[in-house]
Design a protein around this motif. Structure first.
Motif, short mmCIF file in Angstrom:
data_model
loop_
_atom_site.label_atom_id
_atom_site.label_comp_id
_atom_site.label_asym_id
_atom_site.label_seq_id
_atom_site.Cartn_x
_atom_site.Cartn_y
_atom_site.Cartn_z
N GLN A 194 -12.79 -9.65 -31.83
CA GLN A 194 -11.55 -9.11 -31.25
C GLN A 194 -11.27 -7.75 -31.88
OE1 GLN A 194 -8.04 -11.63 -31.73
NE2 GLN A 194 -6.69 -9.85 -31.54
N ASN A 195 -11.46 -6.70 -31.12
CA ASN A 195 -11.27 -5.35 -31.66
C ASN A 195 -10.00 -4.70 -31.12
OD1 ASN A 195 -12.01 -4.85 -29.06
ND2 ASN A 195 -13.82 -3.63 -29.54
N PHE A 196 -9.01 -5.52 -30.81
CA PHE A 196 -7.74 -5.01 -30.30
C PHE A 196 -6.62 -5.91 -30.83
CE2 PHE A 196 -9.80 -7.88 -27.31
CZ PHE A 196 -8.84 -8.86 -27.11
N GLU A 197 -5.42 -5.37 -30.86
CA GLU A 197 -4.27 -6.13 -31.31
C GLU A 197 -3.56 -6.77 -30.12
OE1 GLU A 197 -1.67 -3.75 -33.65
OE2 GLU A 197 -3.14 -3.41 -35.24
N VAL A 198 -2.89 -7.87 -30.35
CA VAL A 198 -2.09 -8.52 -29.31
C VAL A 198 -0.66 -8.66 -29.81
CG1 VAL A 198 -4.02 -9.77 -28.31
CG2 VAL A 198 -2.70 -10.83 -30.13
N LYS A 199 0.28 -8.72 -28.87
CA LYS A 199 1.69 -8.78 -29.23
C LYS A 199 2.28 -10.17 -29.00
CE LYS A 199 2.82 -6.74 -24.70
NZ LYS A 199 3.56 -5.67 -24.00
N PHE A 200 1.42 -11.17 -29.06
CA PHE A 200 1.89 -12.55 -28.90
C PHE A 200 1.22 -13.42 -29.94
CE2 PHE A 200 -1.67 -11.74 -26.02
CZ PHE A 200 -2.58 -12.72 -26.40
N GLY A 201 1.90 -14.49 -30.34
CA GLY A 201 1.31 -15.45 -31.25
C GLY A 201 0.50 -16.48 -30.50
N ILE A 247 -7.18 -18.09 -16.56
CA ILE A 247 -5.81 -17.62 -16.72
C ILE A 247 -5.44 -17.25 -18.14
CG2 ILE A 247 -5.15 -19.06 -14.76
CD1 ILE A 247 -3.62 -20.82 -16.88
N GLY A 248 -6.34 -17.46 -19.10
CA GLY A 248 -6.03 -17.18 -20.50
C GLY A 248 -6.14 -15.71 -20.84
N PRO A 249 -5.54 -15.32 -21.96
CA PRO A 249 -5.58 -13.90 -22.35
C PRO A 249 -6.91 -13.43 -22.90
CG PRO A 249 -4.33 -15.17 -23.95
CD PRO A 249 -4.64 -16.10 -22.83
N PHE A 250 -7.71 -14.34 -23.48
CA PHE A 250 -8.98 -13.94 -24.10
C PHE A 250 -10.15 -14.40 -23.23
CE2 PHE A 250 -6.28 -14.48 -27.98
CZ PHE A 250 -6.21 -13.14 -28.31
N HIS A 251 -10.89 -13.43 -22.67
CA HIS A 251 -12.11 -13.72 -21.96
C HIS A 251 -13.29 -13.21 -22.77
CE1 HIS A 251 -10.19 -14.31 -17.71
NE2 HIS A 251 -9.68 -15.11 -18.62
N ILE A 252 -14.47 -13.72 -22.49
CA ILE A 252 -15.63 -13.51 -23.37
C ILE A 252 -16.61 -12.52 -22.74
CG2 ILE A 252 -17.55 -14.65 -24.54
CD1 ILE A 252 -15.77 -17.20 -24.49
N ASN A 253 -17.04 -11.58 -23.54
CA ASN A 253 -17.99 -10.58 -23.08
C ASN A 253 -19.39 -11.17 -22.91
OD1 ASN A 253 -16.41 -8.11 -22.90
ND2 ASN A 253 -16.19 -8.26 -25.12
N ASP A 294 -22.07 -10.46 -24.27
CA ASP A 294 -22.85 -10.64 -25.50
C ASP A 294 -22.62 -12.01 -26.14
OD1 ASP A 294 -20.32 -10.40 -26.61
OD2 ASP A 294 -20.73 -8.51 -27.65
N GLY A 295 -21.60 -12.75 -25.68
CA GLY A 295 -21.30 -14.06 -26.25
C GLY A 295 -20.78 -14.01 -27.66
N LYS A 296 -20.38 -12.82 -28.13
CA LYS A 296 -19.93 -12.66 -29.51
C LYS A 296 -18.57 -12.00 -29.62
CE LYS A 296 -24.69 -12.15 -31.23
NZ LYS A 296 -25.64 -11.25 -31.94
N SER A 297 -18.03 -11.52 -28.51
CA SER A 297 -16.77 -10.77 -28.57
C SER A 297 -15.90 -11.11 -27.36
CB SER A 297 -17.05 -9.26 -28.61
OG SER A 297 -17.78 -8.85 -27.46
N VAL A 298 -14.64 -10.74 -27.46
CA VAL A 298 -13.68 -11.06 -26.41
C VAL A 298 -13.00 -9.79 -25.91
CG1 VAL A 298 -13.24 -13.39 -27.26
CG2 VAL A 298 -11.84 -11.49 -28.11
N TYR A 299 -12.44 -9.88 -24.70
CA TYR A 299 -11.64 -8.79 -24.17
C TYR A 299 -10.34 -9.37 -23.62
CZ TYR A 299 -13.41 -10.19 -19.52
OH TYR A 299 -13.74 -10.89 -18.39
N LEU A 300 -9.35 -8.53 -23.42
CA LEU A 300 -8.04 -8.97 -22.99
C LEU A 300 -7.97 -9.03 -21.47
CD1 LEU A 300 -5.41 -9.79 -24.43
CD2 LEU A 300 -4.59 -7.45 -24.07
N ASN A 301 -7.61 -10.18 -20.95
CA ASN A 301 -7.48 -10.38 -19.51
C ASN A 301 -6.17 -9.74 -19.02
OD1 ASN A 301 -7.30 -11.35 -16.87
ND2 ASN A 301 -6.74 -13.43 -17.51
N PRO A 302 -6.22 -8.72 -18.18
CA PRO A 302 -4.98 -8.06 -17.73
C PRO A 302 -4.14 -8.92 -16.79
CG PRO A 302 -6.87 -7.17 -16.55
CD PRO A 302 -7.42 -8.08 -17.61
N TYR A 303 -4.71 -10.02 -16.30
CA TYR A 303 -3.98 -10.89 -15.39
C TYR A 303 -3.70 -12.26 -16.02
CZ TYR A 303 -5.48 -7.28 -12.16
OH TYR A 303 -5.71 -6.07 -11.56
#
Length: 468
Positions: free
Chosen positions: A44-51, A104-110, A112-121
């Motif tokens: 995860q190379n980004f910050e999120v504003k939710f717990g 529908i979750g916020p974290f989807h998987i790239n 490479d199977g090793k990293s995640v990106y933020l789901n805008p929807y």
């Protein structure tokens, strides 16, 4: 002198509860909530504003059944937002693998199977979202009693999910009064109304342990074995995927069979249909299948009605398998190594192959919950051949509800997003160009649908196309 008296009374209470056979929790709920908090995910190379939080809730002390959850607070003002539970089906498939990681979750998987990106929807844009792996043996959920994995079924799944929720609200008391909704898809078409029924009945018996359930919504759902089968076969034939003869034989041999436990004769003709259909993705008939995955037979696919692994990157499921098997990912999610599966899988064929009780229909539950006043929506992607729009329409028609709104198109930015029909007690929505997993293929439309469901505005004229 007051403290020893208090200790004596506490011990007396515990002994009394144990004598009655009632499990006593020594867990400090708020402390455990904080222990469940996730700091950051690997890759995860980004910050999120939710717990967000993950962990286990023990639902049966005697056998040691514990269900694994992953919970996401809403991105803004979580205290004022509703709480939504998402359930995938199978039976035997992980809500974290599908609902969270590719729908529908916020974290989807790239890839490479090793990293995640933020789901805008992500649906936590408008709600607090809770994912549950159920029953025990699915995903990271487990049981200390091995026979449990061979004896799952609809009834116990609903009972354990209710037990989970009651204990989860103890751990997260700040959401106890929130409006609560249940959502899901596919074999979740059993889980969602069955759990809703269990909650409604529990609320009548135990008001002090009531759950503020407002409604539920299911997509491409299993409703009724007969009507769903008839709808599947009609869809396969009308889209030109099977021959006239096979269509007739499917109706003759399978129309009155169980989706989970079909006869050998039904299996045989399903095999013929699968050969005629060829190597396409049954869950999304107009998109390419994942070349990394060998084609499953239609027979197996119809048994595992909650499983899908393809999308425009059609190999999403393989990315999830790689990611959730990483030791550092399991550590971040608070997976206990003592109970972690030797290999994490998106779906358990042990659970699916040993499923005991599967209701032939949940339409009677719909009738009960309509009378209870719940908001009930059903939606369907129109390119799914496993539980298609024709199945949904036949099942909803079987409820024989009065129509209160015209069949009409709904729009997104001037384009038709699908069609909607309002009945007294149920709203039916189709989503254009979506397969079995609507939020996977049409994430923007799915979020719009979800917002309308929560608001109860039935995709109002404000969202409809106008030429004026």
């Amino acid at each position: 002198m007051a403290r020893p008296t208090w200790v004596f009374l506490q011990l007396f209470t515990i002994v009394a509860f144990l004598h009655l056979g009632i499990a006593v929790s020594t867990e400090n709920p708020l402390r455990q909530q904080e222990l469940d908090r996730i700091a950051e995910l690997p890759g995860q190379n980004f910050e999120v504003k939710f717990g967000h939080y993950s962990g286990y809730i023990t639902v049966n002390e005697e056998s040691g059944r514990a269900l694994f959850y992953w919970f996401f607070e809403a991105t803004e003002d979580s205290a004022s937002k509703p709480l939504v539970l998402w359930l995938n089906g199978g039976p035997g498939c992980s809500s974290i693998a599908f609902g969270e990681a590719e729908e529908i979750g916020p974290f989807h998987i790239n890839a490479d199977g090793k990293s995640v990106y933020l789901n805008p929807y992500s649906w936590n844009e408008v709600a607090n979202v809770l994912f549950l792996d159920s029953p025990a043996g699915v995903g990271f959920s487990y049981s200390n009693t091995s026979s449990d994995l061979m004896n799952n079924g609809d009834k116990r799944t609903a009972e354990d999910s209710l037990a989970f929720l009651l204990k989860w609200f103890e751990r997260f008391p700040q959401f106890k009064e929130s409006d609560f909704y249940i959502t899901g898809e596919s074999y979740g078409g059993h889980y969602v109304p069955q759990l809703s029924q269990a909650i409604v009945r529990n609320n009548l018996l135990f008001k002090e342990k009531s759950i503020n359930l407002k409604g539920y919504m299911v997509g491409n759902a299993l409703f009724d074995d007969h009507h769903d089968h008839v709808g599947v076969f009609e869809f396969l034939w009308s889209t030109g995927l099977i021959s006239d003869q096979t269509y007739k034989q499917l109706n003759l041999r399978c129309a009155n069979e169980s989706f989970v436990h079909p006869s050998a004769s039904c299996d045989e003709i399903l095999e013929v249909a699968d050969k005629e259909i060829g190597n396409i993705d049954h869950y999304s008939i107009f998109t390419p299948p994942c070349s990394e995955v060998s084609s499953n037979r239609l027979r197996k696919r119809m048994h595992m009605v909650g499983r899908i692994g393809e999308r425009y990157d059609p190999c999403t499921e393989q990315h999830s398998v790689a990611y959730f098997n990483l030791p550092e990912v399991q550590q971040a999610l608070h997976v206990d190594p003592k109970f972690a599966p030797s290999k994490w899988e998106t779906c358990s064929y042990v659970i699916n192959g040993n499923w005991k009780d599967s209701a032939g229909s949940v339409l009677d539950i719909y009738r009960e919950l309509i009378q209870a006043g719940l908001r009930i929506w059903v939606f369907s992607g129109d390119t799914d051949a496993v539980l298609p729009i024709t199945s949904t329409r036949y099942s909803v028609d079987a409820l024989k509800l009065p129509v209160i709104g015209p069949w009409r198109a709904w729009y997104d930015e001037g384009q038709v997003g699908g069609w909607i029909q309002e009945y007294e007690g149920v709203t039916l929505v189709s989503v254009r160009g979506a397969g079995h997993e609507v939020p996977l293929h049409q994430p923007k439309l799915a979020l719009q649908l979800f917002k309308a469901f929560l608001a109860g505005n039935s995709l109002s004229p404000l969202q409809l196309h106008s030429d004026t």
